[in-house]
Write a protein that holds these residues in place. Structure first.
Motif, PDB file in Angstrom:
ATOM      1  N   GLY A  64      32.698  65.189  -3.964  1.00 37.79           N
ATOM      2  CA  GLY A  64      33.273  63.858  -4.174  1.00 37.79           C
ATOM      3  C   GLY A  64      32.219  62.827  -4.535  1.00 37.79           C
ATOM      4  N   SER A  67      31.425  59.239  -2.915  1.00 35.78           N
ATOM      5  CA  SER A  67      32.406  59.025  -1.846  1.00 35.78           C
ATOM      6  C   SER A  67      31.993  59.773  -0.585  1.00 35.78           C
ATOM      7  CB  SER A  67      33.787  59.496  -2.289  1.00 35.78           C
ATOM      8  OG  SER A  67      33.847  60.910  -2.264  1.00 35.78           O
ATOM      9  N   GLN A  69      32.662  62.770   0.100  1.00 32.68           N
ATOM     10  CA  GLN A  69      33.754  63.634   0.529  1.00 32.68           C
ATOM     11  C   GLN A  69      33.840  64.862  -0.362  1.00 32.68           C
ATOM     12  OE1 GLN A  69      37.197  61.090   0.629  1.00 32.68           O
ATOM     13  NE2 GLN A  69      36.285  59.748   2.137  1.00 32.68           N
ATOM     14  N   ILE A  71      36.741  67.012  -2.678  1.00 32.12           N
ATOM     15  CA  ILE A  71      38.083  66.919  -3.240  1.00 32.12           C
ATOM     16  C   ILE A  71      38.616  68.339  -3.403  1.00 32.12           C
ATOM     17  CG2 ILE A  71      39.450  66.064  -5.188  1.00 32.12           C
ATOM     18  CD1 ILE A  71      36.920  64.294  -5.865  1.00 32.12           C
ATOM     19  N   ILE A  80      45.748  67.322  -7.014  1.00 36.09           N
ATOM     20  CA  ILE A  80      44.848  67.094  -5.876  1.00 36.09           C
ATOM     21  C   ILE A  80      45.603  67.361  -4.583  1.00 36.09           C
ATOM     22  CG2 ILE A  80      43.523  65.353  -4.603  1.00 36.09           C
ATOM     23  CD1 ILE A  80      42.747  64.140  -7.260  1.00 36.09           C
ATOM     24  N   LYS A  82      43.804  67.510  -1.292  1.00 34.91           N
ATOM     25  CA  LYS A  82      43.209  66.864  -0.118  1.00 34.91           C
ATOM     26  C   LYS A  82      41.835  66.291  -0.465  1.00 34.91           C
ATOM     27  CE  LYS A  82      43.443  67.848   4.664  1.00 34.91           C
ATOM     28  NZ  LYS A  82      43.588  68.837   5.705  1.00 34.91           N
ATOM     29  N   TYR A  83      41.479  65.213   0.205  1.00 32.10           N
ATOM     30  CA  TYR A  83      40.094  64.773   0.254  1.00 32.10           C
ATOM     31  C   TYR A  83      39.596  65.133   1.645  1.00 32.10           C
ATOM     32  CZ  TYR A  83      41.344  61.735  -3.726  1.00 32.10           C
ATOM     33  OH  TYR A  83      41.774  61.246  -4.924  1.00 32.10           O
ATOM     34  N   GLU A  90      36.963  58.307   7.110  1.00 36.25           N
ATOM     35  CA  GLU A  90      38.185  58.394   6.307  1.00 36.25           C
ATOM     36  C   GLU A  90      39.362  58.246   7.258  1.00 36.25           C
ATOM     37  OE1 GLU A  90      41.307  58.819   4.370  1.00 36.25           O
ATOM     38  OE2 GLU A  90      41.009  60.628   5.552  1.00 36.25           O
ATOM     39  N   ILE A 496      39.349  61.804 -12.143  1.00 34.02           N
ATOM     40  CA  ILE A 496      38.936  61.874 -10.736  1.00 34.02           C
ATOM     41  C   ILE A 496      38.556  60.472 -10.302  1.00 34.02           C
ATOM     42  CG2 ILE A 496      37.156  62.725  -9.162  1.00 34.02           C
ATOM     43  CD1 ILE A 496      38.658  65.049  -9.875  1.00 34.02           C
ATOM     44  N   LEU A 498      37.363  59.088  -7.469  1.00 27.09           N
ATOM     45  CA  LEU A 498      36.756  58.952  -6.154  1.00 27.09           C
ATOM     46  C   LEU A 498      35.241  58.833  -6.168  1.00 27.09           C
ATOM     47  CD1 LEU A 498      37.998  58.914  -3.282  1.00 27.09           C
ATOM     48  CD2 LEU A 498      37.168  61.235  -3.046  1.00 27.09           C
ATOM     49  N   PRO A 501      31.878  63.771  -9.315  1.00 23.98           N
ATOM     50  CA  PRO A 501      31.816  65.134  -8.790  1.00 23.98           C
ATOM     51  C   PRO A 501      30.829  65.947  -9.609  1.00 23.98           C
ATOM     52  CG  PRO A 501      33.985  64.606  -9.720  1.00 23.98           C
ATOM     53  CD  PRO A 501      33.015  63.600 -10.223  1.00 23.98           C
ATOM     54  N   SER A 504      31.427  71.987  -8.390  1.00 24.44           N
ATOM     55  CA  SER A 504      32.692  72.401  -7.840  1.00 24.44           C
ATOM     56  C   SER A 504      32.662  73.924  -7.720  1.00 24.44           C
ATOM     57  CB  SER A 504      33.734  71.942  -8.858  1.00 24.44           C
ATOM     58  OG  SER A 504      35.013  72.167  -8.431  1.00 24.44           O
TER      59      SER A 504
END
Ligand code: CUK
Ligand code: CUA
Length: 761
Positions: A64, A67, A69, A71, A80, A82-83, A90, A496, A498, A501, A504
């Motif tokens: 993320g 952020s 986090q 994703i 999507i 969940k984060y 959060e 995206i 947030l 990224p 991944s």
């Protein structure tokens, strides 16, 4: 083959068009025309569309970025899911608001300071024998060198470890073949000690390195005391990768700025970007980590900040650290699935270089080195180790692997393209344009021994004009590319919103088997029974001078207790256990003026503490729309002022009920029960036991009906005593449970109808 498939799609369209003459509904052709879609668009849509009720084949874990986090999204739908809160509070997940998760975040303090964000870059899935096992996920924070551990049993962050010697870290997280180590390399060289050292001593005192975090799979935790760092020159170590198969005992880390330039634009010197890219080559660091671990066991380490460090002298003497020149400002280093080659790309070089692990080993065995660097580390000549070099395009960065033999994909930052090529033959096969400026790219199981092919995701740095404008800060763009055919085909753009990224990883969805609820009274962050959990009927409040501790519960649709009375200045500690057995029946907890939201999933116990320093009335409530009576899931915290004088209070009921109210309510309840019985008969007449989801709903319905029975008895007892006030209120609660039972029963009925359950005799 491709042509045939297109033709058959066309036939379907024509069929639908002719069918359209007989209906008024929208046809595919109508929609295509109205929305200006081409056949290619429709084909791409058909390849990504996941119909309602169906699921994705792959699950991606996306960093993320800023952020802090992770994703989680599905492939090919790119929906999507969940984060996951990792380095950053959060509120939806209660992360950073309940005591349990605060304890996790506080593990990530840097020299005593709370850090409430992260610059996450590289997620890594745990592996068994080089294959993703779906158990754990690791991710690094570049800004504050940390690694977080997420347990995929419940998708929660369980641990954060802080690198004891680095001050930044980019090259993490990467896992060894059996996840016994998680790797993290430094980025910006600094003194290992936490002290001031003038930049004039950069060459002598500033250091880089590679940290190997020991992971204990049984405990599901990283063991800092069993982890170590191999010190390296101040070369800006960048990305890393563990070997596989034949190279499994080794790790590879590239670097930039091996010029060791220290900047000073404000002093009239050329900036970092010039000074750090002047030389034609930088260094690939090759480390025998297996042997390094043995050296640590043998105690040949220096303790720095309480952490085991293998110095460069020891590393050289023991023969565990080597350098190989690599093209200017490299970025990615990616070991091939067979573990035989290491692919490195230089951002400022059009070549992608394929190093041969066997050749590297041969040079090391023969002690064939071209030189030593200023720190005495042996340098192996590039030509002695190269398998091949391929010109793929401008600005090659990262490489991922496909399902076909020797198939590789490399991102071309400057060209804004993905190149598909053969790393054995050193041959370019195909290219596709992306929008715009790709960083990482990712294929299904692309880091494992056994990549699955099918899809590739281009993780683009700039969205520019791709989406509806939302101000100067644009979303990031992921592009889904079909790599199953000979030509790569762009299928879908996914904004995206947030953070950036970087990287991944994607795993086949069937390898993930997360729980849907916890054992009742569970501390999810420590994976054990909470000492604060209570069962139904055992709720209690402990009062001591200066301290009030509540052991409460939540279940549809009430919080126990509903009234909490404390004195000004008391420390108030609230523990709440979710008693639900039903999946997705999460309750929240918010309290006026106290900056808290708890997310209490079925079975979980969450805690919150604060000082009641201001007298007043503080309503609290459940923040998840959990049931029809969700708004009524409420309570009051009353904080009495220090000097408050008790006066006798007479409490008046807001509404007074009579026998006829009670009789009316009972009549309604009996009628409701008839409806419920019908639903229950429908379900039990069918083979609902063949559907686990229906079984769970039936269990929940039964629970609610049992609760209804309990309070029915209370209502009837009150009625016997002609206490019509309580008789009526309990009868009303009885009805509440009936409503819940009916709601869930109807959900089960609809489900069984949709799934085509059969009548059984
Ligand atoms: S990095 Cu961002 S594009 Cu941090 Cu792996 Cu290469
Ligand atoms: Cu529980 Cu709303």
């Amino acid at each position: 083959m491709k042509k045939y498939r297109l033709n058959s799609l066309f036939l379907v369209i024509i069929f639908i068009i002719s069918f359209a003459n007989y209906t008024n509904a929208d046809t595919l052709a109508d929609v295509m025309q109205a929305r200006g879609l081409t056949e290619k668009d429709v084909l791409a849509a058909a390849k990504t569309y996941v119909p309602t009720g169906k699921r994705d084949k792959f699950i991606a874990f996306d960093s993320g970025g800023q952020s802090g986090q992770v994703i989680v999204f599905g492939i090919p739908s790119m929906r999507i899911l969940k984060y996951i809160a990792v380095f950053t509070p959060e509120p939806w997940q209660g992360y950073g608001y309940d005591d349990e998760s605060k304890a996790v975040l506080s593990q990530g303090r840097i020299q005593g300071k709370d850090i409430t964000w992260g610059d996450t870059h590289h997620p890594a899935l745990s592996e068994t024998d080089g294959e993703y096992d779906g158990k754990f996920l690791f991710i690094n924070d570049k800004a504050n060198p940390r690694i977080a551990l997420i347990d995929l049993n419940d998708f929660e962050t369980k641990q954060i470890v802080v690198n004891p010697v680095f001050k930044s870290s980019h090259g993490g997280a990467f896992v060894s073949e059996n996840t016994d180590y998680v790797m993290e390399s430094a980025q910006y060289a600094t003194p290992f000690e936490n002290e001031y050292v003038p930049l004039e001593q950069f060459n002598e005192k500033y250091r880089g390195g590679m940290t190997y975090w020991r992971f204990n799979r049984e405990e599901g935790r990283i063991k800092p005391e069993e982890s170590f760092t191999v010190m390296a020159p101040p070369y800006s170590q960048d990305l890393s990768d563990f070997g596989k198969g034949p190279s499994a005992d080794w790790s590879f880390t590239n670097s930039f700025c091996s010029e060791r330039y220290v900047g000073g634009i404000e002093l009239g010197k050329p900036p970092f970007e010039a000074g750090c890219s002047a030389k034609d080559t930088d260094f690939l660091h090759v480390v025998n980590w297996r042997k390094a671990a043995e050296i640590v066991k043998a105690g040949k380490v220096t303790k720095i900040n309480g952490h085991d460090v293998i110095t460069m002298e020891t590393a050289v003497a023991e023969g565990i650290l080597f350098l190989i020149p690599e093209p200017k400002s490299p970025h990615g280093v990616d070991v091939t699935p067979d573990g035989k080659y290491i692919v490195v790309s230089g951002k400022l070089d059009t070549h992608t270089s394929v190093y041969d692990f066997e050749k590297i080993q041969k040079a090391i065995a023969e002690k064939k080195f071209e030189a030593k660097d200023s720190y005495g580390i042996p340098i192996i000549a590039m030509p002695d180790t190269l398998h091949t070099q391929v010109e793929l395009g401008l600005g090659p960065l990262h490489t991922q692997y496909g399902a076909r033999p020797c198939e590789a994909f490399t991102s071309l930052y400057v060209d804004s393209m993905v190149a598909r090529w053969d790393y054995c033959e050193g041959k370019l096969l195909d290219k596709i344009s992306i929008h715009y400026n790709i960083g990482h790219l990712m294929t299904m199981h692309g880091d494992s021994k056994n990549p699955r092919g099918k899809y590739l995701i281009a993780m683009n740095k700039l969205a520019i004009d791709r989406f509806n404008p939302v101000g100067p800060l644009h979303p990031q763009n992921h592009q889904l590319i079909d790599i199953s055919g000979e030509k790569m085909e762009l299928l879908y753009d996914m904004p995206i919103p947030l953070g950036e990224p970087h990287y991944s990883v994607a795993i086949s969805a069937d390898l993930l088997k997360p729980v849907v609820r916890y054992k009742v009274g569970w501390n999810s962050r420590e994976d054990k029974r909470s000492e604060y959990g209570v069962r139904a009927g055992r709720e209690h409040t402990d009062k001591q001078p200066g301290k009030v501790e509540v052991f409460g519960t939540v279940i549809r649709s009430h919080i126990t207790p509903e009234i909490i009375e404390v004195n000004q200045g008391d420390e108030v500690i609230i523990h709440l256990t979710n008693l639900e057995r039903a999946q997705d029946e999460t309750h929240g907890f918010a309290l006026y003026g106290q900056n808290v939201n708890l997310s209490i999933e079925p079975g979980k116990t969450a805690s919150y503490r604060f000082i009641a320093d201001k007298p007043g009335v503080y309503p609290y409530y459940c923040t998840e729309f959990c049931s029809a009576l969700h708004l009524e899931m409420q309570g009051y915290l009353l904080v009495k002022p220090k000097d408050y004088k008790e006066v006798a209070q007479k409490s008046e009921a807001g509404f007074v009920y009579s026998k006829s109210d009670y009789d009316e309510q009972v009549k309604k309840n009996i009628a409701t029960q008839a409806v419920i019985d019908e639903v229950v008969n429908f379900i039990t007449a069918r083979n609902y036991q063949d559907f686990p989801a229906a079984v769970a709903l039936v269990e929940d319905t039964t629970d609610q009906l049992n609760f209804a029975k309990e309070v029915q008895a209370k209502a009837e007892a009150a009625a016997t005593k002609e206490d019509w006030q309580n008789a009526m209120l309990w009868a009303s609660q009885w009805w509440q449970y009936q409503v819940k039972a009916a709601d869930i029963g109807l959900r089960a009925k609809t489900y069984l109808e949709q799934e085509g359950a059969k009548v059984v005799q």
